[in-house]
Design a protein around this motif. Structure first.
Motif, PDB file in Angstrom:
ATOM      1  N   GLU A  96       0.830  -1.206   0.000  1.00 55.03           N
ATOM      2  CA  GLU A  96       0.000   0.000   0.000  1.00 55.03           C
ATOM      3  C   GLU A  96       0.871   1.266   0.000  1.00 55.03           C
ATOM      4  OE1 GLU A  96      -3.230   0.015   2.882  1.00 55.03           O
ATOM      5  OE2 GLU A  96      -3.149  -2.181   2.903  1.00 55.03           O
ATOM      6  N   LEU A  97       2.004   1.213   0.707  1.00 53.20           N
ATOM      7  CA  LEU A  97       2.924   2.346   0.738  1.00 53.20           C
ATOM      8  C   LEU A  97       3.454   2.640  -0.658  1.00 53.20           C
ATOM      9  CD1 LEU A  97       4.543   4.446   2.374  1.00 53.20           C
ATOM     10  CD2 LEU A  97       6.297   2.673   2.696  1.00 53.20           C
ATOM     11  N   PHE A  98       3.821   1.577  -1.398  1.00 54.10           N
ATOM     12  CA  PHE A  98       4.291   1.786  -2.770  1.00 54.10           C
ATOM     13  C   PHE A  98       3.216   2.465  -3.602  1.00 54.10           C
ATOM     14  CE2 PHE A  98       4.115   0.556  -7.195  1.00 54.10           C
ATOM     15  CZ  PHE A  98       5.274   1.164  -7.647  1.00 54.10           C
ATOM     16  N   THR A  99       2.000   1.938  -3.544  1.00 49.53           N
ATOM     17  CA  THR A  99       0.906   2.483  -4.353  1.00 49.53           C
ATOM     18  C   THR A  99       0.633   3.942  -3.999  1.00 49.53           C
ATOM     19  OG1 THR A  99      -0.043   0.274  -4.416  1.00 49.53           O
ATOM     20  CG2 THR A  99      -1.449   2.064  -5.131  1.00 49.53           C
ATOM     21  N   PHE A 100       0.622   4.247  -2.716  1.00 50.09           N
ATOM     22  CA  PHE A 100       0.386   5.618  -2.252  1.00 50.09           C
ATOM     23  C   PHE A 100       1.456   6.564  -2.794  1.00 50.09           C
ATOM     24  CE2 PHE A 100       1.214   8.969   0.893  1.00 50.09           C
ATOM     25  CZ  PHE A 100      -0.019   9.593   0.918  1.00 50.09           C
ATOM     26  N   ASN A 101       2.743   6.208  -2.635  1.00 49.31           N
ATOM     27  CA  ASN A 101       3.839   7.081  -3.092  1.00 49.31           C
ATOM     28  C   ASN A 101       3.931   7.154  -4.607  1.00 49.31           C
ATOM     29  OD1 ASN A 101       4.711   7.911  -0.552  1.00 49.31           O
ATOM     30  ND2 ASN A 101       5.987   6.099  -0.283  1.00 49.31           N
ATOM     31  N   PHE A 102       3.660   6.033  -5.279  1.00 49.98           N
ATOM     32  CA  PHE A 102       3.699   5.998  -6.742  1.00 49.98           C
ATOM     33  C   PHE A 102       2.660   6.952  -7.329  1.00 49.98           C
ATOM     34  CE2 PHE A 102       2.257   4.091 -10.781  1.00 49.98           C
ATOM     35  CZ  PHE A 102       3.452   4.098 -11.488  1.00 49.98           C
ATOM     36  N   LYS A 103       1.447   6.893  -6.806  1.00 50.21           N
ATOM     37  CA  LYS A 103       0.385   7.793  -7.282  1.00 50.21           C
ATOM     38  C   LYS A 103       0.692   9.246  -6.917  1.00 50.21           C
ATOM     39  CE  LYS A 103      -3.611   4.818  -7.709  1.00 50.21           C
ATOM     40  NZ  LYS A 103      -4.996   4.618  -7.301  1.00 50.21           N
ATOM     41  N   LYS A 104       1.270   9.464  -5.719  1.00 51.75           N
ATOM     42  CA  LYS A 104       1.638  10.815  -5.294  1.00 51.75           C
ATOM     43  C   LYS A 104       2.682  11.418  -6.249  1.00 51.75           C
ATOM     44  CE  LYS A 104       4.284  11.615  -1.737  1.00 51.75           C
ATOM     45  NZ  LYS A 104       4.870  11.633  -0.402  1.00 51.75           N
ATOM     46  N   ASN A 105       3.554  10.559  -6.801  1.00 54.95           N
ATOM     47  CA  ASN A 105       4.580  11.005  -7.755  1.00 54.95           C
ATOM     48  C   ASN A 105       4.014  11.229  -9.160  1.00 54.95           C
ATOM     49  OD1 ASN A 105       6.480  10.804  -5.731  1.00 54.95           O
ATOM     50  ND2 ASN A 105       7.297   8.845  -6.439  1.00 54.95           N
ATOM     51  N   GLY A 106       2.742  10.886  -9.373  1.00 55.64           N
ATOM     52  CA  GLY A 106       2.116  11.120 -10.672  1.00 55.64           C
ATOM     53  C   GLY A 106       2.034   9.906 -11.569  1.00 55.64           C
ATOM     54  N   GLY A 107       2.371   8.729 -11.061  1.00 53.39           N
ATOM     55  CA  GLY A 107       2.295   7.513 -11.872  1.00 53.39           C
ATOM     56  C   GLY A 107       0.872   7.036 -12.049  1.00 53.39           C
ATOM     57  N   LYS A 108       0.640   6.330 -13.141  1.00 50.46           N
ATOM     58  CA  LYS A 108      -0.683   5.761 -13.423  1.00 50.46           C
ATOM     59  C   LYS A 108      -0.626   4.273 -13.107  1.00 50.46           C
ATOM     60  CE  LYS A 108      -1.375   9.172 -17.046  1.00 50.46           C
ATOM     61  NZ  LYS A 108      -0.037   9.757 -17.043  1.00 50.46           N
TER      62      LYS A 108
END
Length: 199
Positions: free
Chosen positions: A35-47
């Motif tokens: 969940e941490l990866f998904t949260f940070n990935f989306k925060k960085n603008g990834g789809k």
């Protein structure tokens, strides 16, 4: 039903998370590593597109091609295991022309910064700024690790003597509004992650 599907819905569902205010955002330090990866990935603008099986990967890959009008385009791809998916969609990976996007796997997904860890096995000797602006990554849930040092340990163990070169991460997936010394020299990429459940 998988943990990812419960939290983020399927790739076909509209993202409810985009409608949340920043006050409802979870506390990153208390999240499990996936969940941490998904949260940070989306925060960085990834789809982020979660897929439960290979047929969903194929369907979502076609959706990405359709959304960006990339059918019958030139693609940068160095991994023979991915060629079949490109051939099914009439994408040319042998061309010397400027590619529309990079299609690759990765070494690992780094949770604490929401980044993608690559090596020469995926991108040869290209630096991040030499890669196409658009990137589609196919990764699995088992590749999610907490830190970059965990990723380097896995690479060292996995390749033993045939150690890859050009190990790098891509972290920014949209142009940063307020550039500072932490983002200096980074090149933002339009990045789609097809994350296949394998646990």
């Amino acid at each position: 039903m998988s943990l990812f599907r419960k939290i983020f819905g399927s790739g076909n569902d509209a993202s409810k998370e985009e409608n949340q205010s920043e006050y409802n955002a979870p506390n990153p330090s208390s999240l499990p590593v996936d969940e941490l990866f998904t949260f940070n990935f989306k925060k960085n603008g990834g789809k982020f597109i979660y897929c439960e099986n290979i047929s969903e990967v194929k369907e979502q890959f076609e959706n990405i091609l359709e959304e960006n009008d990339w059918f019958e385009s030139d693609v940068m791809c160095y991994e023979p295991k991915l060629f079949n998916l490109l051939e099914e969609n009439k994408l040319n990976y042998n061309s010397q022309n400027k590619p529309k996007f990079l299609f690759a796997s990765c070494e690992n997904l780094i949770a604490d910064e929401g980044s993608i860890l690559f090596s020469s096995n995926q991108i040869k000797q290209n630096k991040p700024n030499e890669l196409p602006d658009n990137i589609v990554i196919l990764a699995t849930t088992s590749q999610i690790l907490e830190t970059k040092s965990d990723g380097l340990r896995v690479i060292k163990k996995k390749y033993d003597k045939d150690y890859p070169t050009n190990i790098t991460t891509i972290k920014y997936f949209e142009k940063v509004q307020d550039e500072d010394f932490l983002t200096y020299g980074s090149s933002a990429k339009n990045l789609y992650l097809l994350l296949l459940e394998d646990l």
